[in-house]
Design a protein around this motif. Structure first.
Motif, PDB file in Angstrom:
ATOM      1  N   ALA A 170       3.814  10.522  -2.702  1.00  0.00           N
ATOM      2  CA  ALA A 170       3.584  11.344  -3.977  1.00  0.00           C
ATOM      3  C   ALA A 170       2.548  12.094  -4.566  1.00  0.00           C
ATOM      4  CB  ALA A 170       3.355  10.248  -5.464  1.00  0.00           C
ATOM      5  N   ASP A 171       2.922  13.057  -5.207  1.00  0.00           N
ATOM      6  CA  ASP A 171       2.338  14.683  -5.946  1.00  0.00           C
ATOM      7  C   ASP A 171       1.394  14.012  -6.460  1.00  0.00           C
ATOM      8  OD1 ASP A 171       4.031  16.127  -4.301  1.00  0.00           O
ATOM      9  OD2 ASP A 171       5.490  16.908  -6.057  1.00  0.00           O
ATOM     10  N   THR A 172       1.785  12.790  -7.183  1.00  0.00           N
ATOM     11  CA  THR A 172       0.358  12.659  -8.162  1.00  0.00           C
ATOM     12  C   THR A 172       0.177  10.908  -8.039  1.00  0.00           C
ATOM     13  OG1 THR A 172       2.552  11.081 -10.044  1.00  0.00           O
ATOM     14  CG2 THR A 172       1.724  13.773 -10.228  1.00  0.00           C
ATOM     15  N   VAL A 173      -0.801  10.045  -8.122  1.00  0.00           N
ATOM     16  CA  VAL A 173      -1.803   9.357  -8.767  1.00  0.00           C
ATOM     17  C   VAL A 173      -0.660   8.120  -9.733  1.00  0.00           C
ATOM     18  CG1 VAL A 173      -3.983  10.196  -8.023  1.00  0.00           C
ATOM     19  CG2 VAL A 173      -2.989   9.345 -10.744  1.00  0.00           C
ATOM     20  N   TYR A 187       0.734  -1.368  -0.104  1.00  0.00           N
ATOM     21  CA  TYR A 187      -0.307   0.021   0.007  1.00  0.00           C
ATOM     22  C   TYR A 187       1.128   1.365  -0.208  1.00  0.00           C
ATOM     23  CZ  TYR A 187      -3.892   2.480   1.792  1.00  0.00           C
ATOM     24  OH  TYR A 187      -5.317   3.726   1.123  1.00  0.00           O
ATOM     25  N   ALA A 188       0.397   2.179  -0.436  1.00  0.00           N
ATOM     26  CA  ALA A 188       1.119   3.705  -0.610  1.00  0.00           C
ATOM     27  C   ALA A 188       0.289   4.326  -0.115  1.00  0.00           C
ATOM     28  CB  ALA A 188       1.872   4.113  -1.689  1.00  0.00           C
ATOM     29  N   GLY A 189       0.207   6.097   0.399  1.00  0.00           N
ATOM     30  CA  GLY A 189      -0.797   6.639   1.047  1.00  0.00           C
ATOM     31  C   GLY A 189      -0.315   7.630   0.176  1.00  0.00           C
ATOM     32  N   ARG A 190      -1.156   8.597  -0.349  1.00  0.00           N
ATOM     33  CA  ARG A 190      -1.735   9.779  -0.092  1.00  0.00           C
ATOM     34  C   ARG A 190      -0.197  10.785  -0.494  1.00  0.00           C
ATOM     35  NH1 ARG A 190      -1.416  13.408  -2.933  1.00  0.00           N
ATOM     36  NH2 ARG A 190      -2.932  14.853  -3.551  1.00  0.00           N
ATOM     37  N   ALA A 239       0.488   0.966 -13.938  1.00  0.00           N
ATOM     38  CA  ALA A 239       1.730  -0.074 -13.637  1.00  0.00           C
ATOM     39  C   ALA A 239       1.808  -1.325 -13.281  1.00  0.00           C
ATOM     40  CB  ALA A 239       1.850   1.092 -12.453  1.00  0.00           C
ATOM     41  N   VAL A 240       1.058  -1.318 -12.569  1.00  0.00           N
ATOM     42  CA  VAL A 240       1.413  -3.760 -12.344  1.00  0.00           C
ATOM     43  C   VAL A 240       1.226  -3.927 -13.229  1.00  0.00           C
ATOM     44  CG1 VAL A 240       0.337  -4.765 -10.977  1.00  0.00           C
ATOM     45  CG2 VAL A 240      -0.449  -2.543 -10.095  1.00  0.00           C
ATOM     46  N   TYR A 241       0.465  -3.951 -14.529  1.00  0.00           N
ATOM     47  CA  TYR A 241       0.341  -4.389 -15.362  1.00  0.00           C
ATOM     48  C   TYR A 241       1.523  -4.573 -16.424  1.00  0.00           C
ATOM     49  CZ  TYR A 241      -1.403  -6.209 -19.935  1.00  0.00           C
ATOM     50  OH  TYR A 241      -2.085  -7.248 -20.615  1.00  0.00           O
ATOM     51  N   GLY A 296       2.885   8.883  -9.604  1.00  0.00           N
ATOM     52  CA  GLY A 296       3.904   8.654  -8.446  1.00  0.00           C
ATOM     53  C   GLY A 296       3.523   7.593  -7.602  1.00  0.00           C
ATOM     54  N   ILE A 297       2.136   7.654  -6.797  1.00  0.00           N
ATOM     55  CA  ILE A 297       1.751   6.774  -5.654  1.00  0.00           C
ATOM     56  C   ILE A 297       1.607   5.633  -6.614  1.00  0.00           C
ATOM     57  CG2 ILE A 297       0.039   6.375  -4.236  1.00  0.00           C
ATOM     58  CD1 ILE A 297      -0.477   9.393  -4.255  1.00  0.00           C
ATOM     59  N   ALA A 298       1.220   5.166  -7.219  1.00  0.00           N
ATOM     60  CA  ALA A 298       1.668   3.572  -8.303  1.00  0.00           C
ATOM     61  C   ALA A 298       2.531   3.017  -8.615  1.00  0.00           C
ATOM     62  CB  ALA A 298       0.675   3.870  -9.422  1.00  0.00           C
ATOM     63  N   ASP A 299       3.463   3.693  -8.516  1.00  0.00           N
ATOM     64  CA  ASP A 299       5.050   3.724  -9.044  1.00  0.00           C
ATOM     65  C   ASP A 299       5.365   2.891  -7.446  1.00  0.00           C
ATOM     66  OD1 ASP A 299       4.433   4.036 -11.510  1.00  0.00           O
ATOM     67  OD2 ASP A 299       5.949   6.188 -11.791  1.00  0.00           O
ATOM     68  N   ARG A 300       4.848   3.670  -6.814  1.00  0.00           N
ATOM     69  CA  ARG A 300       5.558   3.537  -4.945  1.00  0.00           C
ATOM     70  C   ARG A 300       4.504   2.031  -5.235  1.00  0.00           C
ATOM     71  NH1 ARG A 300       8.066   7.131  -2.389  1.00  0.00           N
ATOM     72  NH2 ARG A 300       8.513   6.224  -0.224  1.00  0.00           N
ATOM     73  N   VAL A 301       4.067   1.623  -4.918  1.00  0.00           N
ATOM     74  CA  VAL A 301       2.796   0.701  -4.304  1.00  0.00           C
ATOM     75  C   VAL A 301       3.524  -0.655  -5.492  1.00  0.00           C
ATOM     76  CG1 VAL A 301       0.684  -1.003  -5.376  1.00  0.00           C
ATOM     77  CG2 VAL A 301       0.676   1.749  -4.608  1.00  0.00           C
ATOM     78  N   VAL A 302       4.462  -0.629  -6.600  1.00  0.00           N
ATOM     79  CA  VAL A 302       4.929  -1.132  -7.648  1.00  0.00           C
ATOM     80  C   VAL A 302       6.463  -1.705  -7.101  1.00  0.00           C
ATOM     81  CG1 VAL A 302       5.904  -2.358 -10.128  1.00  0.00           C
ATOM     82  CG2 VAL A 302       3.501  -0.573  -9.779  1.00  0.00           C
ATOM     83  N   ALA A 303       6.825  -0.373  -6.360  1.00  0.00           N
ATOM     84  CA  ALA A 303       7.853  -1.010  -5.795  1.00  0.00           C
ATOM     85  C   ALA A 303       8.080  -1.670  -4.872  1.00  0.00           C
ATOM     86  CB  ALA A 303       8.630   0.399  -5.441  1.00  0.00           C
TER      87      ALA A 303
END
Length: 553
Positions: free
Chosen positions: A265-268, A259-262, A350-352, A270-277
């Protein structure tokens, strides 16, 4: 000196009798059954909205008739008789339907398993309805007075029709500006700031996980205090490997939840990339099943749906989710429908991309799920039903709002003869709809990938739309669902306000009704994933283990 009685009579004479007649009819209509039981004060609001709508329609019809040249000059005696008839009808119909309305509400409460309410409170419904209707009427009259004044001012410089058109246009634009600008954005700004403060808290009983398989743990790149209230609840919850083994009787692994919180990152994107990480860090792509979840407004994930997925997958699973807003679902539903779509598309893509980069034999089964705004946002990653089937290995989309796509297109293109509340699509080859889990059992073969839209017939989130104002939907024209009062009927304008108010407490009913989706998810996940050796007894054990563990956004 004008007495209060004279002032009251003068105010009463300002009301049009035709408008009052329609208002009475609409008030009566508002008391009829709807999808869910309503507390007395919400019934008062629904009745008030219906009442003022009826009055407006009556006045509009009277104006149209006069503009057509029909303006009968009734005698004073005829007018007096008409007023007495209207008053007599109100004295009879209002108390009768207040009693009937309270009785109908008790029937609906019995239907959905909610304790009965004190019927005497329904005496206050009329009072609240009058307050709401008079307040809205005063606003309307104020706008009309403003328009008339602007028209008189404009006639000094331009012809009368041009002045009237300009005045109406100006008032409409100013109203839209005030609602969409000063009030709309101001309210949203205050709500988001207050929600952001509330988001810093942690729900009672929720503690930071120590397992490396969880975001927010000491091994995670996502700090515990950045996940948000709902994110912390999500990563700290769910069954352990030991619990899964106890329930299923088979070896299990510790489920992964990232999970990554709001705030991360500054953009959705960016948040999605952190989830993939986080997925990469936890070796989630080496698990048997990977689920991509679009959350509701402030990051909530249905604990029943997530937990059922992990039980059915034997813990050899990973769930990826993220927070994209601080706003609660109700405000996002009304005021911010774009961010959920952006977030749903960003997270899945991002996950795909990371999933597709792996050799095909090494890819985990890829599924998606989401509830309410999560279902709406998650579907934004797919152009159509076939696209959803082509790019995933399964999906469970729960309590989908009526404005979601491709849900709307899939429902509209259903096989002839199937119901709107339970569409059959391509004979159920890949996509199926269910109100109860058994609804997914259709006669024809169910091929993989399997997609389920889970929606209760009594869920106002799924069935609310502006079309209810003037058009009877198929789901009310067709046989009603078993969880809907058989006395419910479509009424122009009235049904719209009823279903609108039904949404307020739509999740505050037992699982299986309204917008409450619970342990029954286990059976649907068993259908979608079809794990080897799974049987009905295992489903019942999972449902029993999940009972009472979920919380609502």
């Amino acid at each position: 000196m004008v007495t209060p009685r004279a002032r009251l009579l003068g105010y009463g004479r300002r009301f049009h009798p035709i408008g009052l007649g329609f208002a009475l009819v609409f008030f009566v209509w508002s008391m009829t059954p709807s999808l869910l039981p309503r507390v007395w004060y919400l019934q008062g609001v629904a009745s008030g909205l219906s009442l003022v709508t009826g009055y407006g329609i009556g006045c509009l019809l009277a104006w149209v008739v006069r503009r057509c040249g029909v303006d009968p000059q009734w005698s004073e005696r005829t007018r007096r008789v008409g007023w007495w008839i209207l008053a007599g009808a109100a004295l009879v119909l209002v108390p009768v339907f207040l009693v009937l309305g309270s009785w109908w509400q008790q029937i609906i409460r019995d239907l959905v398993g909610v304790p009965r309410a004190q019927r005497s409170f329904y005496l206050l419904v009329l009072l609240i309805a009058l307050v709401v209707a008079l307040a809205l009427l005063a606003i309307g009259r104020g706008l009309r007075a403003g328009t008339n004044r602007l028209t008189r001012l404009g006639r000094r410089y331009v012809p009368g029709p041009v002045a009237r058109l300009g005045a109406v246009t100006l008032v409409v634009l100013l109203s839209v500006f005030v609602l969409d600008g000063a009030v709309h954005r101001g309210v949203l700004g205050v709500a988001e700031r207050s929600s952001e403060v509330a988001d810093q808290g942690t729900a009672p009983g929720v503690v930071q996980p120590g397992l490396p398989e969880r975001s927010g743990s000491p091994a995670s790149n996502e700090a515990w205090d950045t996940l948000g209230r709902e994110g912390r609840t999500f990563v700290a919850g769910g069954p352990s490997a030991e619990q899964i083994e106890t329930v299923t009787g088979a070896p299990a692994r510790t489920p992964i939840r990232v999970y990554a919180g709001r705030e991360s990152a500054d953009t959705v994107e960016g948040i999605a990339d952190r989830v993939v990480a986080e997925l990469e860090r936890t070796d989630a792509f080496d698990r048997r099943v990977l689920a991509v979840v679009t959350t509701t407004g402030r990051g909530w994930v249905n604990a029943n749906v997530a937990g059922a997925f992990e039980y059915v997958a034997g813990g050899d699973s990973a769930i990826a989710a993220m927070q994209y807003s601080f706003l609660p679902s109700a405000l996002s539903f009304v005021a911010d429908r774009e961010t959920p779509r952006l977030a749903g598309r960003a997270l899945f893509e991002a996950v795909y991309a990371a999933w597709s980069a792996r050799p095909e034999p090494e890819r985990p089964t890829l599924v998606v799920f989401g509830e309410s705004l999560g279902s709406y946002g998650g579907q934004a990653a797919f152009a159509s039903g076939p696209d959803l089937v082509a790019r995933t290995d399964g999906a469970l989309l729960v309590g989908t709002p009526n404005f979601a796509q491709p849900w709307g297109e899939i429902t509209a293109d259903r096989d002839p003869g199937s119901l709107e509340r339970l569409p059959v699509v391509d004979a159920g080859r890949h996509i199926r709809f269910a109100s109860r889990p058994d609804d997914a059992d259709l006669p024809g073969p169910w091929q993989f990938p399997r997609v389920v839209f889970w929606q209760h017939a009594s869920d106002p989130i799924t069935w609310w739309s502006f079309e209810l104002l003037l058009r009877e939907p198929d789901w009310l024209r067709e046989p009603l669902g078993p969880d809907v009062d058989p006395g419910m009927r479509w009424l122009p304008f009235g049904t719209f306000w009823q279903v609108t108010l039904d949404m307020v407490f739509s999740a505050d009913v037992p699982s299986g009704f309204g917008h409450a989706y619970g342990p029954e998810a286990a059976q649907l996940w068993a259908d979608i994933l079809a794990p080897d050796g799974w049987d009905e007894a295992a489903t019942h054990r999972v449902q029993n283990a999940l009972a009472g563990t979920a919380s609502d956004d």
